[in-house]
Design a protein around this motif. Structure first.
Motif, PDB file in Angstrom:
ATOM      1  N   GLN A  73       0.844  -1.198   0.000  1.00  0.00           N
ATOM      2  CA  GLN A  73       0.000   0.000   0.000  1.00  0.00           C
ATOM      3  C   GLN A  73       0.881   1.250   0.000  1.00  0.00           C
ATOM      4  O   GLN A  73       0.605   2.220  -0.682  1.00  0.00           O
ATOM      5  CB  GLN A  73      -0.869   0.034   1.268  1.00  0.00           C
ATOM      6  N   LYS A  74       1.947   1.155   0.785  1.00  0.00           N
ATOM      7  CA  LYS A  74       2.834   2.301   0.932  1.00  0.00           C
ATOM      8  C   LYS A  74       3.469   2.680  -0.408  1.00  0.00           C
ATOM      9  O   LYS A  74       3.476   3.862  -0.784  1.00  0.00           O
ATOM     10  CB  LYS A  74       3.914   1.960   1.965  1.00  0.00           C
ATOM     11  N   SER A  75       3.964   1.678  -1.147  1.00  0.00           N
ATOM     12  CA  SER A  75       4.572   2.028  -2.442  1.00  0.00           C
ATOM     13  C   SER A  75       3.532   2.467  -3.448  1.00  0.00           C
ATOM     14  O   SER A  75       3.805   3.331  -4.280  1.00  0.00           O
ATOM     15  CB  SER A  75       5.385   0.879  -3.056  1.00  0.00           C
ATOM     16  N   LEU A  76       2.329   1.870  -3.387  1.00  0.00           N
ATOM     17  CA  LEU A  76       1.276   2.310  -4.300  1.00  0.00           C
ATOM     18  C   LEU A  76       0.973   3.784  -4.057  1.00  0.00           C
ATOM     19  O   LEU A  76       0.867   4.579  -4.981  1.00  0.00           O
ATOM     20  CB  LEU A  76       0.009   1.484  -4.105  1.00  0.00           C
ATOM     21  N   ARG A  77       0.847   4.149  -2.793  1.00  0.00           N
ATOM     22  CA  ARG A  77       0.521   5.531  -2.453  1.00  0.00           C
ATOM     23  C   ARG A  77       1.642   6.492  -2.794  1.00  0.00           C
ATOM     24  O   ARG A  77       1.411   7.658  -3.093  1.00  0.00           O
ATOM     25  CB  ARG A  77       0.169   5.635  -0.975  1.00  0.00           C
ATOM     26  N   ALA A  78       2.870   5.977  -2.741  1.00  0.00           N
ATOM     27  CA  ALA A  78       4.001   6.834  -3.098  1.00  0.00           C
ATOM     28  C   ALA A  78       4.053   7.040  -4.610  1.00  0.00           C
ATOM     29  O   ALA A  78       4.425   8.104  -5.092  1.00  0.00           O
ATOM     30  CB  ALA A  78       5.302   6.218  -2.596  1.00  0.00           C
ATOM     31  N   ALA A  79       3.653   6.003  -5.360  1.00  0.00           N
ATOM     32  CA  ALA A  79       3.779   6.064  -6.826  1.00  0.00           C
ATOM     33  C   ALA A  79       2.634   6.811  -7.486  1.00  0.00           C
ATOM     34  O   ALA A  79       2.768   7.297  -8.597  1.00  0.00           O
ATOM     35  CB  ALA A  79       3.864   4.652  -7.391  1.00  0.00           C
ATOM     36  N   ILE A  80       1.476   6.853  -6.804  1.00  0.00           N
ATOM     37  CA  ILE A  80       0.279   7.412  -7.426  1.00  0.00           C
ATOM     38  C   ILE A  80      -0.162   8.677  -6.715  1.00  0.00           C
ATOM     39  O   ILE A  80      -0.319   8.688  -5.500  1.00  0.00           O
ATOM     40  CB  ILE A  80      -0.885   6.388  -7.391  1.00  0.00           C
ATOM     41  N   GLY A  81      -0.349   9.720  -7.490  1.00  0.00           N
ATOM     42  CA  GLY A  81      -0.894  10.959  -6.939  1.00  0.00           C
ATOM     43  C   GLY A  81      -2.311  11.094  -7.433  1.00  0.00           C
ATOM     44  O   GLY A  81      -2.606  10.792  -8.579  1.00  0.00           O
ATOM     45  N   MET A  82      -3.189  11.538  -6.544  1.00  0.00           N
ATOM     46  CA  MET A  82      -4.589  11.583  -6.930  1.00  0.00           C
ATOM     47  C   MET A  82      -5.163  12.963  -6.641  1.00  0.00           C
ATOM     48  O   MET A  82      -4.962  13.502  -5.562  1.00  0.00           O
ATOM     49  CB  MET A  82      -5.318  10.519  -6.102  1.00  0.00           C
ATOM     50  N   VAL A  83      -5.840  13.518  -7.630  1.00  0.00           N
ATOM     51  CA  VAL A  83      -6.638  14.713  -7.381  1.00  0.00           C
ATOM     52  C   VAL A  83      -8.080  14.247  -7.404  1.00  0.00           C
ATOM     53  O   VAL A  83      -8.645  13.992  -8.459  1.00  0.00           O
ATOM     54  CB  VAL A  83      -6.394  15.810  -8.440  1.00  0.00           C
ATOM     55  N   PRO A  84      -8.662  14.014  -6.218  1.00  0.00           N
ATOM     56  CA  PRO A  84      -9.997  13.438  -6.161  1.00  0.00           C
ATOM     57  C   PRO A  84     -11.082  14.464  -6.460  1.00  0.00           C
ATOM     58  O   PRO A  84     -10.815  15.656  -6.569  1.00  0.00           O
ATOM     59  CB  PRO A  84     -10.111  12.929  -4.731  1.00  0.00           C
ATOM     60  N   GLN A  85     -12.300  13.973  -6.591  1.00  0.00           N
ATOM     61  CA  GLN A  85     -13.444  14.819  -6.887  1.00  0.00           C
ATOM     62  C   GLN A  85     -13.778  15.704  -5.685  1.00  0.00           C
ATOM     63  O   GLN A  85     -14.031  16.883  -5.821  1.00  0.00           O
ATOM     64  CB  GLN A  85     -14.622  13.914  -7.195  1.00  0.00           C
ATOM     65  N   ASP A  86     -13.797  15.088  -4.525  1.00  0.00           N
ATOM     66  CA  ASP A  86     -14.071  15.835  -3.299  1.00  0.00           C
ATOM     67  C   ASP A  86     -12.865  15.711  -2.406  1.00  0.00           C
ATOM     68  O   ASP A  86     -12.561  14.643  -1.909  1.00  0.00           O
ATOM     69  CB  ASP A  86     -15.284  15.254  -2.573  1.00  0.00           C
ATOM     70  N   THR A  87     -12.185  16.820  -2.237  1.00  0.00           N
ATOM     71  CA  THR A  87     -10.981  16.806  -1.422  1.00  0.00           C
ATOM     72  C   THR A  87     -11.334  17.041   0.039  1.00  0.00           C
ATOM     73  O   THR A  87     -12.034  17.983   0.368  1.00  0.00           O
ATOM     74  CB  THR A  87     -10.016  17.904  -1.902  1.00  0.00           C
ATOM     75  N   VAL A  88     -10.884  16.149   0.897  1.00  0.00           N
ATOM     76  CA  VAL A  88     -11.074  16.321   2.332  1.00  0.00           C
ATOM     77  C   VAL A  88      -9.749  16.798   2.899  1.00  0.00           C
ATOM     78  O   VAL A  88      -8.720  16.170   2.702  1.00  0.00           O
ATOM     79  CB  VAL A  88     -11.498  14.992   3.001  1.00  0.00           C
ATOM     80  N   LEU A  89      -9.790  17.948   3.572  1.00  0.00           N
ATOM     81  CA  LEU A  89      -8.549  18.512   4.092  1.00  0.00           C
ATOM     82  C   LEU A  89      -8.404  18.261   5.586  1.00  0.00           C
ATOM     83  O   LEU A  89      -9.386  18.080   6.297  1.00  0.00           O
ATOM     84  CB  LEU A  89      -8.502  20.022   3.816  1.00  0.00           C
TER      85      LEU A  89
END
Ligand code: ADP
Ligand code: ADP
Length: 229
Positions: A73-89
């Motif tokens: 999961q960690k490498s997937l999250r490092a490799a993929i950047g996502m600009v989602p539809q609804d951003t939760v800050l």
């Protein structure tokens, strides 16, 4: 870097109801592929499968030839950047939200990313009207402004793979054009999957895939799809 490949992917959240019925496509390294289709067609599901939030029933999903089941999961999250539809800050400054995922970034890098995404002026503010320590109210960010925070985060993170989920949907036309330019810049040379409702927003994609009833109904460039009616 970051070739994505879906090969005969079958997926259902609920065994009674198939969402993807044998989907195959490829995003070559550095290219942009757009997934277009009506609401409920399974577009966002494709991005969730890339993060391996769910396991598929059959077929395979690979990144650079490696099955996502064999990637942490960690490498997937490092490799993929996502600009989602609804951003939760997070309830912290916009600067913190931009740095999230890249805490080693310098002040200068953060400022540049914020400027490109046009959130420079409120970088030290808090989102959503939270109270600051000194009792002043933070900003109430609009959906579009939150999305710009997600864009700034992605510009800073500069991952090999980008997923833009209707990335400019919450923006007004003027801001949309400017943000689109920033996104074009950040996606240049990166493997990019764009998820969109309308063909008109993905004119420059190398390939457009039209999803319908769990299958690929049509595929081609914007021009080819228009010519075929
Ligand atoms: P799109 O992004 O094209 O609008 P989605 O991928 O979000 O479509 O959803 C595809 C279908 O899967 C929809 O019918 C939706 O209701 C259903 N769905 C989405 N998420 C879930 C879930 N977590 N559990 C069950 N069904 C879901
Ligand atoms: P973030 O708060 O930025 O989402 P995470 O560590 O939770 O940080 O996620 C790391 C990466 O995974 C980010 O690029 C993020 O956008 C993406 N991500 C997180 N949650 C989801 C989700 N539900 N669907 C798709 N991508 C996600």
């Amino acid at each position: 870097e970051g070739a994505i490949r879906f090969d005969e992917v079958h997926f259902a959240y609920d065994p009674e109801r198939a969402i993807l019925k044998g989907i195959s496509f490829e995003v070559p390294p550095g290219k942009t592929v757009a997934i277009v289709g009506p609401s409920g067609a399974g577009k966002s599901t494709i991005s969730r499968l890339l993060f391996r939030f769910y396991d598929i029933q059959s077929g395979s999903i690979t990144i650079d030839g490696q099955d996502v089941r064999d990637v942490t999961q960690k490498s997937l999250r490092a490799a993929i950047g996502m600009v989602p539809q609804d951003t939760v800050l997070f309830n912290d400054t916009i600067a913190y939200n931009v740095r999230y995922g890249r805490f080693d970034a310098s002040e200068d890098e953060i400022r540049k990313a914020a400027e490109l995404a046009q959130i420079g002026p409120f970088i030290e503010s808090l989102p959503d009207g939270y109270r600051t320590m000194v009792g002043e109210r933070g900003l109430k960010l609009s959906g579009g402004e939150k999305q710009r925070v997600a864009i700034a985060r992605t510009i800073l993170k500069a991952p090999p793979i980008l997923i833009l989920d209707e990335a400019t949907s919450a923006l007004d036309t003027h801001t949309e054009q400017e943000i689109q330019a920033a996104l074009d810049m950040v996606s240049r040379g990166r493997t990019t999957l764009v998820i969109a409702h309308r063909l008109s927003t993905v004119i420059s994609a190398d390939e457009i895939i039209v999803l319908k009833d769990g299958r690929i109904a049509e595929r081609g460039t914007h021009r080819a799809l228009l010519d075929s009616g």
